[in-house]
Design a protein around this motif. Structure first.
Motif, PDB file in Angstrom:
ATOM      1  N   ASN A 375       0.810  -1.219   0.000  1.00  0.00           N
ATOM      2  CA  ASN A 375       0.000   0.000   0.000  1.00  0.00           C
ATOM      3  C   ASN A 375       0.845   1.271   0.000  1.00  0.00           C
ATOM      4  N   ILE A 376       2.122   1.137   0.365  1.00  0.00           N
ATOM      5  CA  ILE A 376       3.016   2.296   0.306  1.00  0.00           C
ATOM      6  C   ILE A 376       3.504   2.531  -1.125  1.00  0.00           C
ATOM      7  N   SER A 377       3.498   1.493  -1.950  1.00  0.00           N
ATOM      8  CA  SER A 377       4.116   1.600  -3.279  1.00  0.00           C
ATOM      9  C   SER A 377       3.573   2.756  -4.128  1.00  0.00           C
ATOM     10  N   PRO A 378       2.258   3.069  -4.120  1.00  0.00           N
ATOM     11  CA  PRO A 378       1.805   4.222  -4.919  1.00  0.00           C
ATOM     12  C   PRO A 378       2.437   5.539  -4.481  1.00  0.00           C
ATOM     13  N   ILE A 379       2.703   5.662  -3.168  1.00  0.00           N
ATOM     14  CA  ILE A 379       3.338   6.878  -2.658  1.00  0.00           C
ATOM     15  C   ILE A 379       4.757   6.994  -3.209  1.00  0.00           C
ATOM     16  N   LYS A 380       5.486   5.879  -3.184  1.00  0.00           N
ATOM     17  CA  LYS A 380       6.861   5.878  -3.679  1.00  0.00           C
ATOM     18  C   LYS A 380       6.899   6.137  -5.193  1.00  0.00           C
ATOM     19  N   ARG A 381       5.917   5.623  -5.912  1.00  0.00           N
ATOM     20  CA  ARG A 381       5.874   5.848  -7.358  1.00  0.00           C
ATOM     21  C   ARG A 381       5.613   7.323  -7.665  1.00  0.00           C
ATOM     22  N   ALA A 382       4.684   7.923  -6.917  1.00  0.00           N
ATOM     23  CA  ALA A 382       4.354   9.324  -7.170  1.00  0.00           C
ATOM     24  C   ALA A 382       5.536  10.247  -6.900  1.00  0.00           C
ATOM     25  N   SER A 383       6.403   9.848  -5.954  1.00  0.00           N
ATOM     26  CA  SER A 383       7.568  10.680  -5.625  1.00  0.00           C
ATOM     27  C   SER A 383       8.810  10.274  -6.416  1.00  0.00           C
ATOM     28  N   HIS A 384       8.644   9.328  -7.373  1.00  0.00           N
ATOM     29  CA  HIS A 384       9.754   8.837  -8.212  1.00  0.00           C
ATOM     30  C   HIS A 384      10.866   8.203  -7.390  1.00  0.00           C
ATOM     31  N   ASN A 385      10.498   7.633  -6.254  1.00  0.00           N
ATOM     32  CA  ASN A 385      11.460   6.885  -5.439  1.00  0.00           C
ATOM     33  C   ASN A 385      11.440   5.447  -5.943  1.00  0.00           C
TER      34      ASN A 385
END
Length: 703
Positions: A375-385
């Protein structure tokens, strides 16, 4: 001997028999019969299977079939219980003379057999032999009375021994000791309760619930039994059994406690019967509005009702947030509940686009690690991490979020695999598949042979795009194992990889995220056919725009990503001289009619185009258009895979600026024909959004 009794499992005869018994106790007689008949087909002389099937036949009033099975069983085994069952079956058919012969055969060997005496009394009475009936009945009563005192004494001793075994955690032996007592005294609450506890201690929660139900059948007001039954059903996920028991208990005990109500709600929530759960919540809130238990179920049930059923509106999400925060405040001393409530709030923050708040909450979210990281993965994708994104994205597999199965073969990895036969497996939805298949070349170039288990609707596209790949067509929206007849290739391949896992290797090696910018190619004749049809409705200088405003799912979180028909109409009005073509799959005739009313403009709809299943023809239509305006659905993925200039809208972060397309992968790393417009999920007026997209289209096409 191994016997295959279900589509997904291979069990021993004993295991399969126990499974059948469990299904029978759960009330699923149809599946129980299927299991027992499967066993009988493979073991025709299985006495216990014949006896159980005979019982099922009697319950279905198939007396003759039951008689045949019991006679067959007796031909292999002279068993008193089977003999008694046969006599009973004969009595039900009116064959009293033969029935009494079988009963007398038992009594010749066991003169004081109470069951045989009771049955003989009943048969004699049915035959008009009142003297014999009374005599047999008196003997049976005398035997029963004599046994009763001794039995109760033995039961008490056995319970004490079982207690000692339980104290030393020897639950299996305690269960073996106690089970025979239920044949002697079926209504002994102490025995049933102890057996239920023994089963629960061994995680046999379904069996435990059956014993608690037997207690309730004996004493309908036994609240401890309904509470424990509900807990057992929640743990076993046998929600229907628990719900039915709570309904019956409530009928007999209309003033039942708050605790029973809470467990009833939990069962309804587990079954996703949210409306019924909320009805009960609203009733108990009248007198218990601020009780921690009520605050908890009110918050959790309403959140999942919002997540799974309702449209995601600002009002509903705000209401859910208030309930969760109030429940957190009222349950500060209950760690498990705080974990659950914080997880709900975390997901709600993601749905509302508040990524920073969600990430700051991570220290409060506990539970399954894989689910949390996924569930954290969309956050990391949006921040290009990207490093952490790909790491967390892979957690979607153990979390059962990307696929609900796994294979025994080793995972393919280009760093350790060389020139292998590889199986690539579909995951998630068909739109996700289209996205992942931009990257097949990466595996093809590093393997000896590639097999692709894909949605069968995509096979025509993939066979043209990747002729060296052998496609294995699968039925969408079914469990992987249901297609196993098409996957005997598993015995031949060296390794496998989920389609979505290829991208991480591309990033690691090339600092990129895709291989082919587009890959869908349509056969010339098919392309020509649809080009001519498209041209019939537009002037040479008119912009031809394909439209799709929602996916096929209308009532869940995806509603955040959709436009209303008024907003679609507003977009259309930005192009008064364009010709619009329908790409919206599913039933949408009424929506098209309303858009005509709102705009005065027609939307061309091809009756001979199957937008849901014929992806190759749909791609040919897209290829004939100038551009596609779509929600982030399978239509979007197909348009990009086809190479048509596409403009996509979707909800993402609360601080997204929709005045310009986003850089999804990073500067100069996106596909040139893919224009993504991300907007804050909570915006209620999307007119400015569609105006921004329209401006970009006009700029790109010099309008």
């Amino acid at each position: 001997m191994k016997i295959d009794v279900t589509p997904t499992a291979t069990l021993t005869l004993q295991e399969a028999f126990q499974l059948g018994v469990t299904r029978y106790k759960e009330g699923n007689k149809k599946q129980a019969r299927y299991i027992f008949e499967s066993l009988l087909a493979r073991a025709p002389e299985a006495i216990d299977v014949l006896q159980v099937l005979a019982v099922l036949d009697v319950e279905d009033k198939k007396y003759l079939e039951a008689e045949k099975k019991l006679r067959l069983a007796l031909s292999h085994c002279n068993d008193t219980a089977i003999t008694l069952d046969l006599a009973h079956c004969l009595k039900l058919q009116g064959k009293n003379s033969e029935a009494i012969q079988w009963v007398d055969e038992i009594l010749n060997l066991h003169p004081l057999h109470s069951g045989a005496l009771e049955l003989r009394s009943a048969i004699s009475q049915a035959m008009g032999q009142r003297s014999d009936s009374k005599k047999a009945g008196n003997i049976a009563n005398t035997v029963q009375a004599a046994k009763s005192g001794h039995i109760q004494s033995e039961i008490q001793k056995t319970l004490e021994t079982a207690g000692q075994l339980m104290a030393s955690n020897n639950y299996a032996l305690a269960e073996q000791l106690l089970k025979p007592l239920t044949l002697v005294d079926k209504t002994n609450i102490a025995v049933l309760s102890t057996l239920a506890k023994v089963c629960s201690s061994q995680d046999k929660h379904t069996e435990a619930s059956h014993y608690y139900q037997q207690i309730l059948d004996t004493e309908s007001s036994a609240e401890f039994a309904i509470l424990e039954l509900a807990r057992s059903c929640i743990k076993a996920k046998t929600y229907d059994i628990g719900i039915k028991a709570c309904q019956t208990f409530n009928k007999h005990n209309p003033t039942m406690s708050l605790s029973v109500h809470i467990h009833w709600i939990e069962l309804l929530y587990g079954k996703k019967l949210y409306d019924k759960a909320i009805d009960i919540i609203n009733r108990i809130k009248v007198k218990n509005a601020n009780h921690p238990d009520v605050l908890w179920v009110d918050a959790v049930v309403n959140f999942y009702y919002l997540k799974d059923v309702k449209s995601y509106t600002v009002k509903d999400m705000t209401s859910s947030e208030k309930k969760i925060l109030k429940a957190i405040n009222g349950n500060k001393s209950n760690i498990n509940r705080l974990n659950e409530l914080n997880a709900c709030l975390y997901l709600l923050n993601i749905f509302m686009g508040r990524f920073n708040e969600a990430e700051n909450m991570l220290h409060t979210v506990h539970g399954d690690k894989s689910s949390i990281l996924w569930n954290i993965s969309p956050i990391k994708r949006a921040s290009h991490n990207w490093g952490e994104y790909y790491q967390y994205y892979e957690e979607g597999i153990p979390a059962n979020a990307r696929m609900t199965f796994s294979l025994d073969n080793k995972k393919w990895d280009p760093r350790t695999s060389d020139n292998e036969d590889v199986l690539i497996v579909r995951e998630q939805g068909v739109g996700d598949e289209l996205f992942f298949y931009h990257n097949l070349d990466y595996v093809i170039k590093r393997s000896n042979k590639v097999y692709l288990a894909c949605d069968r609707r995509l096979v025509p596209i993939l066979e043209i795009a990747y002729p060296e790949v052998e496609c294995i067509p699968l039925i969408p929206n079914t469990e992987f194992i249901h297609n196993r007849d098409k996957l005997d290739i598993l015995n031949k391949v060296d390794s496998w990889i989920p389609a979505g896992s290829i991208e991480q290797h591309i990033y690691r090696e090339y600092d990129a995220h895709w291989i082919r910018e587009s890959y869908v190619k349509t056969p010339p004749e098919q392309q020509s056919y649809w080009e001519n049809k498209v041209k019939q409705y537009a002037q040479p200088d008119q912009l031809k725009i394909g439209l799709s405003w929602r996916s096929g799912l209308k009532t869940n979180v995806r509603n955040l990503h959709y436009l209303s028909l008024d907003e679609v109409a507003h977009f259309m009005k930005q192009f008064p001289n364009a010709t619009f073509y329908n790409l919206q799959y599913g039933e949408c005739a009424k929506e098209i009619k309303k858009l005509k009313k709102l705009t005065g403009m027609d939307i061309v709809n091809f009756d001979d185009l199957d937008l849901k299943d014929d992806f190759l023809s749909t791609a040919a239509v897209m290829n004939s258009l100038d551009t596609v305006f779509t929600v982030g659905s399978a239509v979007y993925r197909l348009a990009v895979a086809t190479g048509v200039q596409s403009y996509i809208f979707f909800a993402r972060k609360s601080d997204d600026d929709f005045s310009q397309p986003i850089t999804f992968f990073g500067e100069d790393k996106d596909k040139k024909h893919e224009n993504l417009f991300a907007y804050p999920p909570l915006i209620e007026n999307k007119y400015p959004l569609v105006e921004s997209i329209a401006s970009k289209i006009k700029k790109d096409f010099n309008i």
